[in-house]
Design a protein around this motif. Structure first.
Motif, PDB file in Angstrom:
ATOM      1  N   GLN A 270       0.826  -1.203   0.000  1.00  0.00           N
ATOM      2  CA  GLN A 270       0.000   0.000   0.000  1.00  0.00           C
ATOM      3  C   GLN A 270       0.861   1.254   0.000  1.00  0.00           C
ATOM      4  O   GLN A 270       0.570   2.225  -0.712  1.00  0.00           O
ATOM      5  N   ALA A 271       1.920   1.241   0.795  1.00  0.00           N
ATOM      6  CA  ALA A 271       2.814   2.398   0.842  1.00  0.00           C
ATOM      7  C   ALA A 271       3.497   2.599  -0.510  1.00  0.00           C
ATOM      8  O   ALA A 271       3.625   3.731  -0.987  1.00  0.00           O
TER       9      ALA A 271
ATOM     10  N   GLN B  48       1.769   6.638  -6.906  1.00  0.00           N
ATOM     11  CA  GLN B  48       0.712   7.590  -7.234  1.00  0.00           C
ATOM     12  C   GLN B  48       1.198   9.023  -7.017  1.00  0.00           C
ATOM     13  O   GLN B  48       0.950   9.910  -7.836  1.00  0.00           O
ATOM     14  N   HIS B  49       1.932   9.243  -5.926  1.00  0.00           N
ATOM     15  CA  HIS B  49       2.471  10.565  -5.633  1.00  0.00           C
ATOM     16  C   HIS B  49       3.449  11.004  -6.726  1.00  0.00           C
ATOM     17  O   HIS B  49       3.408  12.156  -7.188  1.00  0.00           O
TER      18      HIS B  49
ATOM     19  N   GLU C  93       2.345   1.713  -3.397  1.00  0.00           N
ATOM     20  CA  GLU C  93       1.322   2.181  -4.334  1.00  0.00           C
ATOM     21  C   GLU C  93       1.062   3.676  -4.146  1.00  0.00           C
ATOM     22  O   GLU C  93       0.948   4.421  -5.126  1.00  0.00           O
ATOM     23  N   ARG C  94       1.003   4.115  -2.887  1.00  0.00           N
ATOM     24  CA  ARG C  94       0.815   5.546  -2.624  1.00  0.00           C
ATOM     25  C   ARG C  94       2.000   6.352  -3.153  1.00  0.00           C
ATOM     26  O   ARG C  94       1.840   7.441  -3.683  1.00  0.00           O
ATOM     27  N   TYR C  95       3.206   5.825  -3.000  1.00  0.00           N
ATOM     28  CA  TYR C  95       4.400   6.510  -3.491  1.00  0.00           C
ATOM     29  C   TYR C  95       4.360   6.655  -5.008  1.00  0.00           C
ATOM     30  O   TYR C  95       4.636   7.725  -5.550  1.00  0.00           O
TER      31      TYR C  95
ATOM     32  N   GLU D 141       1.569  12.002  -9.774  1.00  0.00           N
ATOM     33  CA  GLU D 141       0.943  13.323  -9.604  1.00  0.00           C
ATOM     34  C   GLU D 141       1.976  14.427  -9.750  1.00  0.00           C
ATOM     35  O   GLU D 141       1.697  15.459 -10.364  1.00  0.00           O
TER      36      GLU D 141
END
Length: 130
Positions: free
Chosen positions: A45-46, A52-53, A48-50, A56
């Motif tokens: 999850q971490a 995505q960041h 995946e968030r990275y 962006e």
């Protein structure tokens, strides 16, 4: 009680103890497996968030006019050349540079070490050169 009965009782006790230890070992193994699964899920999850960041941020750069591509006037990166490894990206900026030895006439007269200026301080830090 005979000697054989005593041996059977002792053997039964050992078999029971071995069975209990096996069950405990399996239980601990399942707990460890569950914890590691939870940890890996959090790591995924971490990550995946990275990702995505980063995506962006890349979108913001392209919207704001920033470009990640180098212009024609910029020199190529060491990672783009194949000077060291034979293929692009294999050049190492951390590789030691070849040492150029100056000739005797280029050195000029050798200088000795400069003596440090000793200043009198009353702050108690006289042994520090600053």
């Amino acid at each position: 009680m005979s000697e054989i009965d005593a041996m059977k009782a002792e053997l039964d006790g050992l078999v029971r103890e071995q069975s209990e230890r096996r069950a405990l070992r399996e239980q601990r193994g399942e707990e460890i497996k569950a914890r590691s699964q939870e940890y890996m899920t959090k790591q995924a999850q971490a990550a995946e968030r990275y990702v995505q960041h980063v995506r962006e941020m890349a979108q913001r750069k392209t919207k704001s006019g920033w470009s990640t591509d180098r212009g024609a006037t910029e020199p190529p990166s060491a990672f783009d050349s194949d000077a060291f490894g034979g293929e692009p990206g294999s050049a190492s900026p951390f590789a030691p540079a070849p040492e150029a030895r100056p000739s005797a006439r280029d050195e000029g007269p050798r200088r000795g070490r400069r003596a440090r200026a000793v200043e009198a301080d009353d702050d108690g830090f006289d042994n520090n050169p600053w």
